[in-house]
Motif scaffolding. Structure first.
Motif, PDB file in Angstrom:
ATOM      1  N   ILE A 127      16.818  48.565  45.438  1.00  0.00           N
ATOM      2  CA  ILE A 127      17.429  49.431  46.432  1.00  0.00           C
ATOM      3  C   ILE A 127      17.829  48.585  47.643  1.00  0.00           C
ATOM      4  O   ILE A 127      17.197  47.566  47.939  1.00  0.00           O
ATOM      5  N   GLY A 128      18.899  48.995  48.311  1.00  0.00           N
ATOM      6  CA  GLY A 128      19.345  48.236  49.465  1.00  0.00           C
ATOM      7  C   GLY A 128      20.685  48.736  49.975  1.00  0.00           C
ATOM      8  O   GLY A 128      21.093  49.860  49.700  1.00  0.00           O
ATOM      9  N   LYS A 129      21.373  47.881  50.703  1.00  0.00           N
ATOM     10  CA  LYS A 129      22.676  48.216  51.253  1.00  0.00           C
ATOM     11  C   LYS A 129      23.756  47.334  50.643  1.00  0.00           C
ATOM     12  O   LYS A 129      23.492  46.207  50.233  1.00  0.00           O
ATOM     13  N   SER A 130      24.978  47.874  50.623  1.00  0.00           N
ATOM     14  CA  SER A 130      26.076  47.190  49.951  1.00  0.00           C
ATOM     15  C   SER A 130      27.339  47.217  50.806  1.00  0.00           C
ATOM     16  O   SER A 130      27.512  48.098  51.652  1.00  0.00           O
ATOM     17  N   ILE A 131      28.209  46.260  50.546  1.00  0.00           N
ATOM     18  CA  ILE A 131      29.548  46.242  51.138  1.00  0.00           C
ATOM     19  C   ILE A 131      30.543  45.938  50.032  1.00  0.00           C
ATOM     20  O   ILE A 131      30.191  45.360  48.995  1.00  0.00           O
ATOM     21  N   ARG A 132      31.782  46.318  50.249  1.00  0.00           N
ATOM     22  CA  ARG A 132      32.839  46.033  49.284  1.00  0.00           C
ATOM     23  C   ARG A 132      33.669  44.873  49.817  1.00  0.00           C
ATOM     24  O   ARG A 132      34.067  44.852  50.984  1.00  0.00           O
ATOM     25  N   ILE A 133      33.898  43.893  48.936  1.00  0.00           N
ATOM     26  CA  ILE A 133      34.656  42.710  49.329  1.00  0.00           C
ATOM     27  C   ILE A 133      35.570  42.301  48.186  1.00  0.00           C
ATOM     28  O   ILE A 133      35.424  42.752  47.043  1.00  0.00           O
ATOM     29  N   SER A 134      36.504  41.439  48.498  1.00  0.00           N
ATOM     30  CA  SER A 134      37.344  40.825  47.471  1.00  0.00           C
ATOM     31  C   SER A 134      36.819  39.423  47.199  1.00  0.00           C
ATOM     32  O   SER A 134      36.748  38.600  48.114  1.00  0.00           O
ATOM     33  N   PRO A 135      36.396  39.148  45.959  1.00  0.00           N
ATOM     34  CA  PRO A 135      35.872  37.817  45.658  1.00  0.00           C
ATOM     35  C   PRO A 135      36.962  36.797  45.352  1.00  0.00           C
ATOM     36  O   PRO A 135      36.665  35.646  45.048  1.00  0.00           O
ATOM     37  N   TRP A 136      38.216  37.201  45.432  1.00  0.00           N
ATOM     38  CA  TRP A 136      39.297  36.322  44.983  1.00  0.00           C
ATOM     39  C   TRP A 136      40.028  35.613  46.113  1.00  0.00           C
ATOM     40  O   TRP A 136      40.646  34.590  45.905  1.00  0.00           O
ATOM     41  N   ASN A 137      39.975  36.142  47.316  1.00  0.00           N
ATOM     42  CA  ASN A 137      40.769  35.536  48.390  1.00  0.00           C
ATOM     43  C   ASN A 137      39.954  34.653  49.329  1.00  0.00           C
ATOM     44  O   ASN A 137      40.457  34.200  50.355  1.00  0.00           O
ATOM     45  N   GLY A 138      38.700  34.428  49.005  1.00  0.00           N
ATOM     46  CA  GLY A 138      37.876  33.523  49.801  1.00  0.00           C
ATOM     47  C   GLY A 138      37.193  34.165  50.990  1.00  0.00           C
ATOM     48  O   GLY A 138      36.355  33.524  51.636  1.00  0.00           O
ATOM     49  N   ASN A 139      37.502  35.432  51.295  1.00  0.00           N
ATOM     50  CA  ASN A 139      36.893  36.028  52.488  1.00  0.00           C
ATOM     51  C   ASN A 139      35.413  36.352  52.305  1.00  0.00           C
ATOM     52  O   ASN A 139      34.709  36.636  53.272  1.00  0.00           O
ATOM     53  N   HIS A 140      34.937  36.290  51.052  1.00  0.00           N
ATOM     54  CA  HIS A 140      33.513  36.548  50.840  1.00  0.00           C
ATOM     55  C   HIS A 140      32.643  35.452  51.453  1.00  0.00           C
ATOM     56  O   HIS A 140      31.466  35.673  51.738  1.00  0.00           O
ATOM     57  N   LYS A 186      34.564  48.265  38.155  1.00  0.00           N
ATOM     58  CA  LYS A 186      35.277  48.495  36.902  1.00  0.00           C
ATOM     59  C   LYS A 186      36.666  49.096  37.129  1.00  0.00           C
ATOM     60  O   LYS A 186      37.561  48.950  36.304  1.00  0.00           O
ATOM     61  N   LYS A 187      36.836  49.784  38.278  1.00  0.00           N
ATOM     62  CA  LYS A 187      38.114  50.430  38.549  1.00  0.00           C
ATOM     63  C   LYS A 187      39.116  49.476  39.183  1.00  0.00           C
ATOM     64  O   LYS A 187      40.323  49.677  39.084  1.00  0.00           O
ATOM     65  N   SER A 188      38.632  48.444  39.859  1.00  0.00           N
ATOM     66  CA  SER A 188      39.515  47.514  40.554  1.00  0.00           C
ATOM     67  C   SER A 188      39.046  46.086  40.352  1.00  0.00           C
ATOM     68  O   SER A 188      37.922  45.731  40.731  1.00  0.00           O
ATOM     69  N   LEU A 189      39.908  45.263  39.741  1.00  0.00           N
ATOM     70  CA  LEU A 189      39.567  43.866  39.512  1.00  0.00           C
ATOM     71  C   LEU A 189      39.624  43.056  40.806  1.00  0.00           C
ATOM     72  O   LEU A 189      39.180  41.910  40.843  1.00  0.00           O
ATOM     73  N   ASN A 190      40.193  43.635  41.846  1.00  0.00           N
ATOM     74  CA  ASN A 190      40.348  42.912  43.109  1.00  0.00           C
ATOM     75  C   ASN A 190      39.210  43.160  44.085  1.00  0.00           C
ATOM     76  O   ASN A 190      39.206  42.614  45.177  1.00  0.00           O
ATOM     77  N   GLU A 191      38.241  43.977  43.689  1.00  0.00           N
ATOM     78  CA  GLU A 191      37.124  44.270  44.571  1.00  0.00           C
ATOM     79  C   GLU A 191      35.800  44.144  43.826  1.00  0.00           C
ATOM     80  O   GLU A 191      35.720  44.309  42.618  1.00  0.00           O
ATOM     81  N   ALA A 192      34.780  43.834  44.598  1.00  0.00           N
ATOM     82  CA  ALA A 192      33.426  43.779  44.070  1.00  0.00           C
ATOM     83  C   ALA A 192      32.485  44.339  45.125  1.00  0.00           C
ATOM     84  O   ALA A 192      32.853  44.467  46.306  1.00  0.00           O
ATOM     85  N   GLU A 193      31.298  44.681  44.703  1.00  0.00           N
ATOM     86  CA  GLU A 193      30.285  45.193  45.618  1.00  0.00           C
ATOM     87  C   GLU A 193      29.204  44.146  45.756  1.00  0.00           C
ATOM     88  O   GLU A 193      28.652  43.675  44.755  1.00  0.00           O
ATOM     89  N   TYR A 194      28.921  43.751  46.992  1.00  0.00           N
ATOM     90  CA  TYR A 194      27.838  42.799  47.245  1.00  0.00           C
ATOM     91  C   TYR A 194      26.690  43.558  47.896  1.00  0.00           C
ATOM     92  O   TYR A 194      26.891  44.329  48.836  1.00  0.00           O
ATOM     93  N   SER A 195      25.484  43.317  47.404  1.00  0.00           N
ATOM     94  CA  SER A 195      24.323  44.078  47.874  1.00  0.00           C
ATOM     95  C   SER A 195      23.188  43.152  48.290  1.00  0.00           C
ATOM     96  O   SER A 195      23.007  42.064  47.735  1.00  0.00           O
ATOM     97  N   ILE A 196      22.418  43.610  49.261  1.00  0.00           N
ATOM     98  CA  ILE A 196      21.156  42.981  49.659  1.00  0.00           C
ATOM     99  C   ILE A 196      20.067  43.995  49.350  1.00  0.00           C
ATOM    100  O   ILE A 196      20.091  45.116  49.871  1.00  0.00           O
ATOM    101  N   MET A 197      19.098  43.615  48.492  1.00  0.00           N
ATOM    102  CA  MET A 197      18.185  44.607  47.941  1.00  0.00           C
ATOM    103  C   MET A 197      16.780  44.050  47.760  1.00  0.00           C
ATOM    104  O   MET A 197      16.555  42.835  47.836  1.00  0.00           O
ATOM    105  N   VAL A 198      15.849  44.969  47.482  1.00  0.00           N
ATOM    106  CA  VAL A 198      14.480  44.606  47.112  1.00  0.00           C
ATOM    107  C   VAL A 198      14.060  45.457  45.916  1.00  0.00           C
ATOM    108  O   VAL A 198      14.637  46.520  45.656  1.00  0.00           O
TER     109      VAL A 198
END
Length: 288
Positions: free
Chosen positions: A140-153, A192-204
């Motif tokens: 469980i934790g918090k998440s953000i949506r980012i694009s892993p392809w353009n380097g902004n991650h 799965k719906k968008s190849l241009n986005e991913a979800e990054y999470s910090i969890m325990v």
């Protein structure tokens, strides 16, 4: 226990059974020491040492058989049964293929026999790693949506960690942490719906009720290749990924399990020279 430590115990087990107990090697005992299925252990052994486990055991049997024929008056039939061959004929064939001569001719004083010494596992590894079979667990934790392809991650992820530290998320996560070793996980989950986005999470790992604004992910039972990264973050974890991408993953011999790859950050001073973080790669343990 680290993988190279387990490997040394297994090598010692082989030698003890061949030389002292003179008993067959039990695949189940090997699997228990390795902490994975026997079939999976064989794959790892072959990958690390460039020789299959069965070939190594066979080479040690025939090396020891050569010693016995040279140094004792044991009959060929007794030597063959001592090292697990069904008959003197099968032993003679294997012996000749390995040494280039028959067991009878091996007794000649001027004959040279091939010797494969007992393997010594190397401890000179840049990254210690081990295989761990883990039951399913809940993150469980918090998440953000980012694009892993353009380097902004590279900027968004560190900023997300800083935000979670400032707004009290870290403290709340720490209070809910039920892992055997306390620490935070970082993970990507592809959309799965968008190849241009991913979800990054910090969890325990936790069994607590999900707080408002938090998300959860259930990780299936899997075998994990766990790599220790020692040193300040983010440099240590980034160097670990570079090592995996340049060497380990290039020669990756195992099927990737259907779980996300995980980063784990221990509870401690993340800027210390001995700080421990880990990379977890899920792999398929093909049980027989």
């Amino acid at each position: 226990m680290e993988w190279n430590e387990k490997l040394q115990i297994i090598i010692d087990y082989v030698e003890n059974h061949l030389q002292r107990k003179q008993e067959p090697i039990d695949p189940q005992e090997i699997a228990e020491i390795a902490g994975c299925s026997y079939n999976f252990f064989q794959k790892v052994f072959s990958y690390l040492n460039g020789i299959s486990f069965s070939e190594y055991v066979r080479a040690r049997k025939l090396t020891l058989a050569g010693y016995d024929l040279k140094s004792t008056d044991m009959r060929v039939v007794d030597v063959s049964y001592q090292y697990g061959y069904d008959s003197p004929t099968s032993f003679t064939k294997a012996f000749q293929q390995f040494h280039g001569i028959t067991p009878k001719d091996a007794r000649n004083q001027d004959v040279r026999l091939r010797a494969v010494p007992k393997m010594q596992s190397s401890v000179k590894q840049q990254y210690m790693w081990r295989l761990e079979q883990k039951a399913s667990f809940r993150l469980i934790g918090k998440s953000i949506r980012i694009s892993p392809w353009n380097g902004n991650h590279y900027t968004k992820i560190p900023a997300f960690w800083s935000e979670c530290q400032r707004d009290g998320t870290f403290s709340q996560l720490t209070s809910m942490d039920k892992g055997d070793s306390k620490g935070l996980f970082g993970l990507f989950c592809c959309d799965k719906k968008s190849l241009n986005e991913a979800e990054y999470s910090i969890m325990v790992i936790s069994d607590k009720e999900l707080p408002e604004g938090y998300t959860e992910i259930r990780i299936s039972e899997a075998a994990w290749a766990v790599f220790d990264c020692v040193g300040p973050v983010p440099q240590a974890i980034q160097n670990g990924w570079n090592y995996l991408q340049e060497e380990w993953l290039v020669r990756y011999p195992f099927q990737h399990a259907k779980c996300p790859e995980l980063e784990w950050y221990s509870d401690g001073n993340a800027y210390a020279a001995d700080y421990l973080s880990q990379i977890w790669i899920p792999v398929v343990d093909s049980k027989q």
